[in-house]
Scaffold this motif. Structure first.
Motif, mmCIF file in Angstrom:
data_model
loop_
_atom_site.group_PDB
_atom_site.id
_atom_site.type_symbol
_atom_site.label_atom_id
_atom_site.label_comp_id
_atom_site.label_asym_id
_atom_site.label_seq_id
_atom_site.Cartn_x
_atom_site.Cartn_y
_atom_site.Cartn_z
ATOM 1 N N SER A 287 -27.546 78.568 7.068
ATOM 2 C CA SER A 287 -26.168 78.392 6.576
ATOM 3 C C SER A 287 -25.373 79.694 6.762
ATOM 4 O O SER A 287 -24.148 79.702 6.679
ATOM 5 C CB SER A 287 -26.166 77.965 5.107
ATOM 6 N N LEU A 288 -26.086 80.794 7.019
ATOM 7 C CA LEU A 288 -25.392 82.083 7.207
ATOM 8 C C LEU A 288 -24.877 82.265 8.631
ATOM 9 O O LEU A 288 -24.106 83.175 8.915
ATOM 10 C CB LEU A 288 -26.342 83.246 6.881
ATOM 11 N N VAL A 289 -25.335 81.375 9.520
ATOM 12 C CA VAL A 289 -24.991 81.558 10.942
ATOM 13 C C VAL A 289 -23.610 80.982 11.234
ATOM 14 O O VAL A 289 -23.355 79.809 10.956
ATOM 15 C CB VAL A 289 -26.030 80.850 11.844
ATOM 16 N N THR A 290 -22.732 81.790 11.789
ATOM 17 C CA THR A 290 -21.417 81.280 12.172
ATOM 18 C C THR A 290 -20.775 82.167 13.223
ATOM 19 O O THR A 290 -21.017 83.367 13.261
ATOM 20 C CB THR A 290 -20.492 81.154 10.920
ATOM 21 N N MET A 291 -19.989 81.566 14.092
ATOM 22 C CA MET A 291 -19.273 82.326 15.122
ATOM 23 C C MET A 291 -17.933 82.742 14.498
ATOM 24 O O MET A 291 -17.122 81.897 14.169
ATOM 25 C CB MET A 291 -19.042 81.421 16.337
ATOM 26 N N ARG A 292 -17.756 84.055 14.329
ATOM 27 C CA ARG A 292 -16.520 84.528 13.681
ATOM 28 C C ARG A 292 -15.452 84.829 14.732
ATOM 29 O O ARG A 292 -15.658 85.653 15.623
ATOM 30 C CB ARG A 292 -16.819 85.766 12.842
ATOM 31 N N MET A 293 -14.316 84.148 14.570
ATOM 32 C CA MET A 293 -13.246 84.245 15.582
ATOM 33 C C MET A 293 -12.751 85.678 15.770
ATOM 34 O O MET A 293 -12.458 86.111 16.888
ATOM 35 C CB MET A 293 -12.084 83.333 15.169
ATOM 36 N N GLU A 294 -12.670 86.410 14.670
ATOM 37 C CA GLU A 294 -12.178 87.790 14.775
ATOM 38 C C GLU A 294 -13.091 88.630 15.693
ATOM 39 O O GLU A 294 -12.632 89.483 16.452
ATOM 40 C CB GLU A 294 -12.181 88.391 13.363
ATOM 41 N N TYR A 295 -14.375 88.349 15.604
ATOM 42 C CA TYR A 295 -15.342 89.086 16.419
ATOM 43 C C TYR A 295 -15.275 88.622 17.873
ATOM 44 O O TYR A 295 -15.384 89.419 18.798
ATOM 45 C CB TYR A 295 -16.762 88.918 15.838
ATOM 46 N N PHE A 296 -15.074 87.308 18.029
ATOM 47 C CA PHE A 296 -14.942 86.788 19.395
ATOM 48 C C PHE A 296 -13.710 87.395 20.059
ATOM 49 O O PHE A 296 -13.743 87.810 21.224
ATOM 50 C CB PHE A 296 -14.829 85.253 19.375
ATOM 51 N N GLU A 297 -12.633 87.439 19.317
ATOM 52 C CA GLU A 297 -11.390 87.994 19.869
ATOM 53 C C GLU A 297 -11.588 89.453 20.290
ATOM 54 O O GLU A 297 -11.113 89.886 21.339
ATOM 55 C CB GLU A 297 -10.265 87.877 18.824
ATOM 56 N N ALA A 298 -12.314 90.197 19.466
ATOM 57 C CA ALA A 298 -12.567 91.610 19.791
ATOM 58 C C ALA A 298 -13.406 91.728 21.069
ATOM 59 O O ALA A 298 -13.165 92.600 21.903
ATOM 60 C CB ALA A 298 -13.279 92.294 18.632
ATOM 61 N N LEU A 299 -14.377 90.829 21.232
ATOM 62 C CA LEU A 299 -15.180 90.830 22.464
ATOM 63 C C LEU A 299 -14.309 90.524 23.674
ATOM 64 O O LEU A 299 -14.387 91.202 24.704
ATOM 65 C CB LEU A 299 -16.280 89.764 22.391
ATOM 66 N N ALA A 300 -13.466 89.486 23.535
ATOM 67 C CA ALA A 300 -12.604 89.079 24.654
ATOM 68 C C ALA A 300 -11.682 90.237 25.036
ATOM 69 O O ALA A 300 -11.491 90.530 26.221
ATOM 70 C CB ALA A 300 -11.799 87.848 24.265
ATOM 71 N N LYS A 301 -11.149 90.898 24.033
ATOM 72 C CA LYS A 301 -10.237 92.034 24.304
ATOM 73 C C LYS A 301 -10.974 93.150 25.061
ATOM 74 O O LYS A 301 -10.547 93.570 26.133
ATOM 75 C CB LYS A 301 -9.703 92.557 22.960
ATOM 76 N N GLY A 302 -12.091 93.598 24.506
ATOM 77 C CA GLY A 302 -12.832 94.706 25.117
ATOM 78 C C GLY A 302 -13.295 94.366 26.526
ATOM 79 O O GLY A 302 -13.195 95.178 27.437
ATOM 80 N N TYR A 303 -13.760 93.129 26.677
ATOM 81 C CA TYR A 303 -14.314 92.742 27.978
ATOM 82 C C TYR A 303 -13.202 92.590 29.018
ATOM 83 O O TYR A 303 -13.308 93.122 30.128
ATOM 84 C CB TYR A 303 -15.115 91.443 27.840
ATOM 85 N N CYS A 304 -12.141 91.884 28.663
ATOM 86 C CA CYS A 304 -11.077 91.643 29.647
ATOM 87 C C CYS A 304 -10.371 92.945 30.027
ATOM 88 O O CYS A 304 -9.930 93.099 31.163
ATOM 89 C CB CYS A 304 -10.070 90.615 29.124
#
Ligand code: ADP
Ligand code: GN1
Ligand code: MG
Length: 380
Positions: A287-304
Protein backbone atom coordinates in the motif's frame (compact mmCIF):
# COMPACT_ATOMS: atom_id res chain seq x y z
CA UNK A 1 41.00 10.21 -3.50
CA UNK A 2 43.07 9.96 -0.32
CA UNK A 3 41.16 9.71 2.91
CA UNK A 4 42.30 9.25 6.49
CA UNK A 5 39.83 7.12 8.40
CA UNK A 6 38.89 7.63 12.02
CA UNK A 7 40.13 4.52 13.84
CA UNK A 8 36.60 3.69 15.07
CA UNK A 9 35.59 3.01 11.45
CA UNK A 10 38.61 0.80 10.80
CA UNK A 11 37.83 -1.43 13.75
CA UNK A 12 34.17 -1.85 12.85
CA UNK A 13 34.82 -3.32 9.41
CA UNK A 14 34.05 -7.05 9.37
CA UNK A 15 36.33 -9.39 7.46
CA UNK A 16 34.57 -11.18 4.57
CA UNK A 17 35.02 -14.95 4.61
CA UNK A 18 34.39 -15.98 1.00
CA UNK A 19 37.39 -14.42 -0.72
CA UNK A 20 40.92 -13.60 0.31
CA UNK A 21 40.65 -9.88 -0.39
CA UNK A 22 44.26 -9.24 0.60
CA UNK A 23 45.46 -11.69 -2.03
CA UNK A 24 43.11 -10.34 -4.68
CA UNK A 25 44.09 -6.74 -3.94
CA UNK A 26 47.74 -7.73 -4.39
CA UNK A 27 47.00 -8.46 -8.06
CA UNK A 28 46.48 -4.73 -8.66
CA UNK A 29 48.95 -1.90 -8.96
CA UNK A 30 47.95 -0.23 -5.70
CA UNK A 31 51.51 0.45 -4.45
CA UNK A 32 50.17 -0.01 -0.96
CA UNK A 33 49.77 -2.50 1.88
CA UNK A 34 46.36 -4.04 2.36
CA UNK A 35 44.72 -3.11 5.67
CA UNK A 36 41.11 -4.33 5.64
CA UNK A 37 38.01 -4.76 3.54
CA UNK A 38 34.26 -5.40 3.80
CA UNK A 39 31.20 -6.03 1.64
CA UNK A 40 29.77 -2.82 0.35
CA UNK A 41 26.60 -1.51 -1.31
CA UNK A 42 23.29 -3.19 -2.04
CA UNK A 43 23.61 -4.27 -5.68
CA UNK A 44 21.88 -7.48 -6.74
CA UNK A 45 24.55 -8.78 -9.11
CA UNK A 46 28.26 -8.22 -8.47
CA UNK A 47 30.22 -8.73 -5.25
CA UNK A 48 31.40 -5.33 -4.13
CA UNK A 49 33.92 -4.64 -1.35
CA UNK A 50 35.37 -1.47 0.02
CA UNK A 51 38.99 -2.05 0.84
CA UNK A 52 41.46 0.13 2.70
CA UNK A 53 45.16 0.16 2.04
CA UNK A 54 48.13 1.94 3.52
CA UNK A 55 49.83 3.93 0.81
CA UNK A 56 53.15 5.05 2.25
CA UNK A 57 51.48 6.09 5.46
CA UNK A 58 48.24 7.40 4.00
CA UNK A 59 45.07 5.34 4.43
CA UNK A 60 43.29 5.09 1.06
CA UNK A 61 40.04 3.38 0.07
CA UNK A 62 39.25 1.53 -3.14
CA UNK A 63 36.27 -0.36 -4.51
CA UNK A 64 37.14 -3.98 -5.30
CA UNK A 65 34.55 -5.87 -7.32
CA UNK A 66 34.07 -9.39 -8.58
CA UNK A 67 32.19 -9.42 -11.87
CA UNK A 68 29.32 -11.91 -11.71
CA UNK A 69 30.19 -14.35 -14.47
CA UNK A 70 26.93 -16.24 -14.04
CA UNK A 71 25.20 -13.08 -15.28
CA UNK A 72 27.94 -11.70 -17.53
CA UNK A 73 29.14 -14.62 -19.63
CA UNK A 74 32.06 -12.74 -21.19
CA UNK A 75 33.51 -10.64 -18.36
CA UNK A 76 36.72 -9.79 -20.20
CA UNK A 77 34.88 -8.31 -23.17
CA UNK A 78 32.73 -6.47 -20.64
CA UNK A 79 35.84 -5.00 -19.02
CA UNK A 80 36.97 -3.68 -22.38
CA UNK A 81 33.62 -1.80 -22.66
CA UNK A 82 34.15 -0.35 -19.18
CA UNK A 83 37.72 0.64 -20.02
CA UNK A 84 36.64 2.42 -23.20
CA UNK A 85 33.68 4.22 -21.63
CA UNK A 86 35.60 5.42 -18.57
CA UNK A 87 38.58 6.52 -20.67
CA UNK A 88 36.31 8.55 -22.94
CA UNK A 89 34.51 10.10 -19.95
CA UNK A 90 37.83 11.17 -18.46
CA UNK A 91 39.04 12.55 -21.79
CA UNK A 92 35.90 14.68 -22.20
CA UNK A 93 35.97 15.92 -18.59
CA UNK A 94 39.61 16.94 -18.87
CA UNK A 95 39.08 18.59 -22.25
CA UNK A 96 36.33 20.65 -20.62
CA UNK A 97 38.83 21.73 -17.97
CA UNK A 98 36.96 19.97 -15.17
CA UNK A 99 38.79 20.41 -11.85
CA UNK A 100 37.54 17.21 -10.21
CA UNK A 101 37.44 14.86 -13.20
CA UNK A 102 38.33 11.78 -11.10
CA UNK A 103 35.18 12.25 -8.99
CA UNK A 104 33.02 12.42 -12.09
CA UNK A 105 33.84 9.13 -13.74
CA UNK A 106 34.67 5.67 -12.55
CA UNK A 107 38.39 5.12 -12.87
CA UNK A 108 39.93 1.66 -13.16
CA UNK A 109 43.15 0.86 -11.34
CA UNK A 110 45.18 -1.45 -13.61
CA UNK A 111 46.32 -4.87 -12.53
CA UNK A 112 50.06 -5.55 -12.16
CA UNK A 113 50.18 -6.73 -15.78
CA UNK A 114 48.54 -3.50 -16.99
CA UNK A 115 45.17 -5.06 -17.78
CA UNK A 116 42.00 -3.34 -16.54
CA UNK A 117 41.11 -6.46 -14.53
CA UNK A 118 42.77 -9.38 -12.78
CA UNK A 119 41.78 -13.04 -12.53
CA UNK A 120 42.08 -15.11 -9.38
CA UNK A 121 42.98 -18.82 -9.30
CA UNK A 122 39.37 -19.85 -9.88
CA UNK A 123 39.14 -17.61 -12.96
CA UNK A 124 36.96 -14.95 -11.32
CA UNK A 125 37.35 -11.54 -12.93
CA UNK A 126 38.07 -8.72 -10.48
CA UNK A 127 38.49 -4.98 -10.92
CA UNK A 128 39.44 -2.04 -8.74
CA UNK A 129 37.97 1.45 -8.95
CA UNK A 130 39.22 4.53 -7.20
CA UNK A 131 36.86 5.31 -4.35
CA UNK A 132 34.62 8.30 -4.98
CA UNK A 133 34.66 10.17 -1.74
CA UNK A 134 32.17 12.60 -0.19
CA UNK A 135 29.38 11.24 -2.38
CA UNK A 136 26.93 8.39 -2.01
CA UNK A 137 24.20 6.36 -3.68
CA UNK A 138 20.63 6.12 -2.39
CA UNK A 139 18.41 3.07 -2.41
CA UNK A 140 15.37 5.26 -1.89
CA UNK A 141 14.79 8.69 -3.32
CA UNK A 142 14.55 11.55 -0.84
CA UNK A 143 13.46 14.56 -2.89
CA UNK A 144 12.38 15.67 -6.38
CA UNK A 145 15.66 17.60 -6.61
CA UNK A 146 17.49 14.27 -6.48
CA UNK A 147 15.36 13.11 -9.43
CA UNK A 148 16.49 16.08 -11.50
CA UNK A 149 20.12 15.28 -10.65
CA UNK A 150 19.82 11.56 -11.37
CA UNK A 151 18.02 12.10 -14.68
CA UNK A 152 20.47 14.78 -15.78
CA UNK A 153 23.43 12.53 -14.94
CA UNK A 154 22.06 9.64 -16.99
CA UNK A 155 21.04 11.98 -19.83
CA UNK A 156 24.59 13.35 -19.98
CA UNK A 157 25.95 9.83 -19.85
CA UNK A 158 23.94 9.00 -22.99
CA UNK A 159 25.44 12.03 -24.71
CA UNK A 160 28.88 10.66 -23.92
CA UNK A 161 27.86 7.29 -25.37
CA UNK A 162 26.66 8.95 -28.57
CA UNK A 163 30.18 10.26 -29.24
CA UNK A 164 32.12 7.18 -28.19
CA UNK A 165 34.81 6.56 -30.82
CA UNK A 166 35.52 3.14 -32.31
CA UNK A 167 33.53 -0.03 -32.73
CA UNK A 168 30.05 -0.45 -31.20
CA UNK A 169 30.24 -1.62 -27.59
CA UNK A 170 30.08 -5.34 -26.90
CA UNK A 171 26.58 -6.55 -25.94
CA UNK A 172 27.32 -7.80 -22.42
CA UNK A 173 23.88 -9.40 -21.98
CA UNK A 174 22.20 -10.05 -25.32
CA UNK A 175 18.55 -8.94 -25.48
CA UNK A 176 18.79 -7.51 -21.99
CA UNK A 177 15.68 -5.32 -22.34
CA UNK A 178 14.01 -7.26 -25.13
CA UNK A 179 10.63 -7.52 -23.41
CA UNK A 180 9.29 -9.90 -26.05
CA UNK A 181 12.06 -12.36 -25.12
CA UNK A 182 11.64 -11.59 -21.42
CA UNK A 183 7.98 -12.52 -21.76
CA UNK A 184 8.90 -15.76 -23.53
CA UNK A 185 11.40 -16.58 -20.75
CA UNK A 186 8.66 -15.98 -18.19
CA UNK A 187 6.34 -18.34 -20.06
CA UNK A 188 9.05 -21.03 -20.20
CA UNK A 189 9.67 -20.72 -16.47
CA UNK A 190 5.96 -21.03 -15.91
CA UNK A 191 5.73 -24.17 -18.01
CA UNK A 192 8.75 -25.78 -16.38
CA UNK A 193 7.75 -24.68 -12.87
CA UNK A 194 10.67 -26.72 -11.45
CA UNK A 195 9.83 -26.07 -7.79
CA UNK A 196 6.04 -26.20 -8.07
CA UNK A 197 5.81 -22.55 -7.02
CA UNK A 198 3.42 -21.42 -9.77
CA UNK A 199 0.24 -22.51 -8.00
CA UNK A 200 0.91 -20.22 -5.06
CA UNK A 201 1.44 -17.13 -7.26
CA UNK A 202 -1.37 -17.50 -9.78
CA UNK A 203 -2.64 -13.95 -9.23
CA UNK A 204 0.75 -12.48 -10.07
CA UNK A 205 1.19 -14.80 -13.04
CA UNK A 206 -2.19 -13.83 -14.50
CA UNK A 207 -1.41 -10.18 -13.97
CA UNK A 208 1.61 -10.43 -16.28
CA UNK A 209 -0.12 -12.70 -18.80
CA UNK A 210 -2.81 -10.06 -19.40
CA UNK A 211 -0.16 -7.47 -20.24
CA UNK A 212 1.66 -9.33 -22.98
CA UNK A 213 0.81 -6.79 -25.68
CA UNK A 214 2.73 -4.03 -23.90
CA UNK A 215 5.88 -6.19 -24.01
CA UNK A 216 6.10 -6.03 -27.81
CA UNK A 217 5.61 -2.32 -28.37
CA UNK A 218 9.14 -0.86 -27.99
CA UNK A 219 10.77 -4.01 -29.40
CA UNK A 220 8.68 -3.65 -32.56
CA UNK A 221 9.37 0.08 -32.93
CA UNK A 222 13.11 -0.65 -32.67
CA UNK A 223 12.89 -3.48 -35.21
CA UNK A 224 10.99 -1.21 -37.65
CA UNK A 225 13.56 1.54 -37.21
CA UNK A 226 10.92 3.91 -35.80
CA UNK A 227 12.94 4.17 -32.58
CA UNK A 228 16.72 4.65 -32.75
CA UNK A 229 19.25 2.44 -31.02
CA UNK A 230 21.67 4.48 -28.92
CA UNK A 231 24.44 3.74 -26.45
CA UNK A 232 22.62 3.47 -23.17
CA UNK A 233 23.42 2.54 -19.58
CA UNK A 234 20.60 0.00 -19.27
CA UNK A 235 20.66 -0.18 -15.47
CA UNK A 236 19.68 3.34 -14.44
CA UNK A 237 18.61 2.33 -11.01
CA UNK A 238 18.71 5.19 -8.53
CA UNK A 239 21.63 3.60 -6.69
CA UNK A 240 23.76 3.59 -9.81
CA UNK A 241 24.45 7.30 -9.64
CA UNK A 242 26.52 8.97 -6.95
CA UNK A 243 25.23 12.24 -5.50
CA UNK A 244 27.64 14.71 -3.93
CA UNK A 245 27.26 14.86 -0.12
CA UNK A 246 27.50 18.65 -0.03
CA UNK A 247 25.90 19.95 -3.21
CA UNK A 248 23.55 17.04 -3.94
CA UNK A 249 24.71 17.11 -7.55
CA UNK A 250 24.63 13.85 -9.53
CA UNK A 251 28.37 13.61 -10.06
CA UNK A 252 29.11 10.13 -11.29
CA UNK A 253 27.25 7.37 -13.10
CA UNK A 254 28.46 3.96 -11.93
CA UNK A 255 27.75 0.26 -12.58
CA UNK A 256 28.67 0.36 -16.26
CA UNK A 257 28.42 -3.38 -16.94
CA UNK A 258 25.32 -3.09 -19.10
CA UNK A 259 26.41 0.00 -21.04
CA UNK A 260 25.81 -1.12 -24.62
CA UNK A 261 23.46 -0.46 -27.52
CA UNK A 262 19.91 0.13 -26.29
CA UNK A 263 16.96 2.51 -26.30
CA UNK A 264 16.81 5.78 -24.38
CA UNK A 265 13.46 4.48 -23.13
CA UNK A 266 15.16 1.69 -21.21
CA UNK A 267 17.14 4.26 -19.28
CA UNK A 268 14.31 6.67 -18.60
CA UNK A 269 11.92 3.85 -17.74
CA UNK A 270 14.18 2.40 -15.08
CA UNK A 271 14.58 5.84 -13.52
CA UNK A 272 10.79 6.05 -13.20
CA UNK A 273 10.80 2.57 -11.68
CA UNK A 274 13.40 3.36 -9.04
CA UNK A 275 13.01 7.08 -8.35
CA UNK A 276 9.32 7.91 -8.06
CA UNK A 277 7.98 5.63 -5.33
CA UNK A 278 8.49 6.24 -1.60
CA UNK A 279 8.66 2.48 -0.99
CA UNK A 280 11.68 0.19 -1.25
CA UNK A 281 11.89 -2.24 -4.16
CA UNK A 282 11.29 -5.08 -1.69
CA UNK A 283 8.74 -3.35 0.59
CA UNK A 284 6.28 -5.87 2.03
CA UNK A 285 3.51 -3.33 2.57
CA UNK A 286 2.54 -2.66 -1.03
CA UNK A 287 0.00 0.00 0.00
CA UNK A 288 3.08 2.25 0.33
CA UNK A 289 3.97 1.88 -3.34
CA UNK A 290 2.92 4.77 -5.56
CA UNK A 291 4.19 6.75 -8.54
CA UNK A 292 4.47 10.36 -7.35
CA UNK A 293 3.80 12.89 -10.10
CA UNK A 294 6.07 15.51 -8.59
CA UNK A 295 8.97 13.07 -8.79
CA UNK A 296 8.07 12.02 -12.30
CA UNK A 297 7.98 15.64 -13.38
CA UNK A 298 11.42 16.21 -11.88
CA UNK A 299 12.78 13.20 -13.80
CA UNK A 300 11.23 14.42 -17.05
CA UNK A 301 12.72 17.88 -16.51
CA UNK A 302 16.24 16.66 -15.70
CA UNK A 303 16.26 14.10 -18.47
CA UNK A 304 14.82 16.27 -21.25
CA UNK A 305 17.19 19.11 -20.40
CA UNK A 306 20.19 16.82 -20.86
CA UNK A 307 18.90 14.44 -23.55
CA UNK A 308 18.40 17.09 -26.21
CA UNK A 309 18.69 14.45 -28.92
CA UNK A 310 15.34 12.71 -28.24
CA UNK A 311 13.01 12.19 -31.22
CA UNK A 312 9.28 13.06 -30.90
CA UNK A 313 8.39 9.34 -30.61
CA UNK A 314 10.95 8.77 -27.86
CA UNK A 315 9.54 11.72 -25.93
CA UNK A 316 6.00 10.56 -26.46
CA UNK A 317 6.88 7.13 -25.05
CA UNK A 318 8.65 8.37 -21.89
CA UNK A 319 5.61 7.76 -19.63
CA UNK A 320 5.04 4.34 -21.19
CA UNK A 321 8.70 3.48 -20.63
CA UNK A 322 8.16 3.82 -16.87
CA UNK A 323 5.38 1.27 -17.07
CA UNK A 324 7.34 -1.02 -19.39
CA UNK A 325 10.57 -1.17 -17.41
CA UNK A 326 8.71 -1.66 -14.13
CA UNK A 327 6.70 -4.45 -15.70
CA UNK A 328 9.84 -6.00 -17.17
CA UNK A 329 11.62 -5.95 -13.84
CA UNK A 330 8.59 -7.41 -12.05
CA UNK A 331 8.41 -10.17 -14.64
CA UNK A 332 12.16 -10.87 -14.20
CA UNK A 333 11.74 -11.10 -10.40
CA UNK A 334 8.78 -13.46 -10.81
CA UNK A 335 10.64 -15.57 -13.39
CA UNK A 336 13.57 -15.84 -10.98
CA UNK A 337 11.22 -16.82 -8.15
CA UNK A 338 9.69 -19.56 -10.32
CA UNK A 339 13.04 -21.04 -11.32
CA UNK A 340 14.42 -20.99 -7.78
CA UNK A 341 16.13 -17.60 -7.25
CA UNK A 342 19.18 -18.21 -9.38
CA UNK A 343 19.81 -14.70 -10.80
CA UNK A 344 19.15 -11.92 -8.30
CA UNK A 345 20.77 -12.04 -4.87
CA UNK A 346 18.09 -12.74 -2.28
CA UNK A 347 18.24 -12.17 1.48
CA UNK A 348 15.05 -13.98 2.51
CA UNK A 349 13.02 -16.89 1.05
CA UNK A 350 10.30 -14.87 -0.74
CA UNK A 351 12.45 -11.87 -1.54
CA UNK A 352 11.88 -12.05 -5.30
CA UNK A 353 8.16 -12.42 -4.73
CA UNK A 354 8.05 -9.30 -2.54
CA UNK A 355 9.97 -7.47 -5.27
CA UNK A 356 7.50 -8.72 -7.89
CA UNK A 357 4.57 -7.38 -5.90
CA UNK A 358 6.01 -3.87 -5.50
CA UNK A 359 6.59 -3.72 -9.26
CA UNK A 360 3.00 -4.78 -9.95
CA UNK A 361 1.71 -2.11 -7.57
CA UNK A 362 3.90 0.51 -9.18
CA UNK A 363 2.71 -0.38 -12.68
CA UNK A 364 -0.89 -0.11 -11.51
CA UNK A 365 -0.17 3.31 -10.06
CA UNK A 366 1.47 4.39 -13.34
CA UNK A 367 -1.48 3.07 -15.35
CA UNK A 368 -3.87 5.17 -13.30
CA UNK A 369 -1.84 8.32 -13.91
CA UNK A 370 -0.74 7.78 -17.50
CA UNK A 371 -2.71 10.66 -19.05
CA UNK A 372 -1.31 13.18 -16.55
CA UNK A 373 2.22 11.81 -17.09
CA UNK A 374 1.72 12.36 -20.80
CA UNK A 375 0.74 15.99 -20.21
CA UNK A 376 3.78 16.51 -17.99
CA UNK A 377 6.15 15.26 -20.69
CA UNK A 378 4.50 17.53 -23.28
CA UNK A 379 5.59 20.51 -21.18
CA UNK A 380 9.28 19.71 -21.76
P1 ADP B 1 26.17 -3.87 -8.48
O1 ADP B 1 26.42 -4.23 -9.91
O2 ADP B 1 26.20 -5.04 -7.60
O3 ADP B 1 24.93 -3.05 -8.32
P2 ADP B 1 27.73 -1.39 -8.19
O4 ADP B 1 28.82 -1.21 -9.19
O5 ADP B 1 26.48 -0.62 -8.43
O6 ADP B 1 27.43 -2.97 -8.05
O7 ADP B 1 28.32 -1.06 -6.76
C1 ADP B 1 27.58 -1.28 -5.58
C2 ADP B 1 27.63 -0.03 -4.70
O8 ADP B 1 29.01 0.27 -4.36
C3 ADP B 1 27.10 1.23 -5.35
O9 ADP B 1 25.71 1.36 -5.20
C4 ADP B 1 27.87 2.32 -4.63
O10 ADP B 1 27.23 2.67 -3.42
C5 ADP B 1 29.21 1.67 -4.28
N1 ADP B 1 30.25 2.05 -5.25
C6 ADP B 1 30.49 1.48 -6.46
N2 ADP B 1 31.54 2.06 -7.08
C7 ADP B 1 32.00 3.03 -6.24
C8 ADP B 1 33.09 3.97 -6.27
N3 ADP B 1 33.94 4.02 -7.30
N4 ADP B 1 33.26 4.79 -5.21
C9 ADP B 1 32.42 4.72 -4.14
N5 ADP B 1 31.39 3.87 -4.04
C10 ADP B 1 31.17 3.03 -5.06
C1 GN1 C 1 20.17 -5.48 -11.02
O1 GN1 C 1 23.16 -4.76 -10.31
P1 GN1 C 1 22.02 -3.90 -9.90
O2 GN1 C 1 21.52 -4.18 -8.54
O3 GN1 C 1 22.35 -2.44 -10.16
C2 GN1 C 1 19.92 -5.82 -12.48
C3 GN1 C 1 18.99 -4.80 -13.10
C4 GN1 C 1 17.68 -4.78 -12.34
C5 GN1 C 1 17.96 -4.51 -10.88
C6 GN1 C 1 16.71 -4.62 -10.04
C7 GN1 C 1 22.78 -6.83 -14.72
O4 GN1 C 1 20.82 -4.23 -10.95
O5 GN1 C 1 18.73 -5.11 -14.45
O6 GN1 C 1 16.81 -3.81 -12.86
O7 GN1 C 1 18.94 -5.43 -10.34
N1 GN1 C 1 21.18 -5.86 -13.20
C8 GN1 C 1 21.45 -6.86 -14.05
O8 GN1 C 1 16.92 -4.03 -8.82
O9 GN1 C 1 20.66 -7.79 -14.29
MG1 MG D 1 24.51 -1.16 -8.92
Amino acid sequence: MAFTLPSSVEKSLPVPDMFDLRKIASLFNLRADYVCGASYGSGHINDTYRIEVDQAGLRVRYILQRVNSNVFKQPIALMENVRRVTAEALRVLQEEGCKDSYRRTLSLVPALDGKPYAQDEEGNVWRVYTYIDRARTYDMIESPRQCVEVARAFGNFQKLGANLPGEPLFETIPDFHNTTKRFAAFQSALQADPLGRAKSVQREIDWFLTREEDCHKVVNYLADGELPMRVTHNDTKLNNVMLDDVTGEGICVIDLDTTMPGSSLYDFGDMVRTSTSPAAEDEKDISLVTMRMEYFEALAKGYCEAATFLTPLEKDLLPFSGKLLTMECGMRFLTDYLVGDTYFKIHRPEHNLDRTRTQIALVESIEQQMSTMQKVVERY
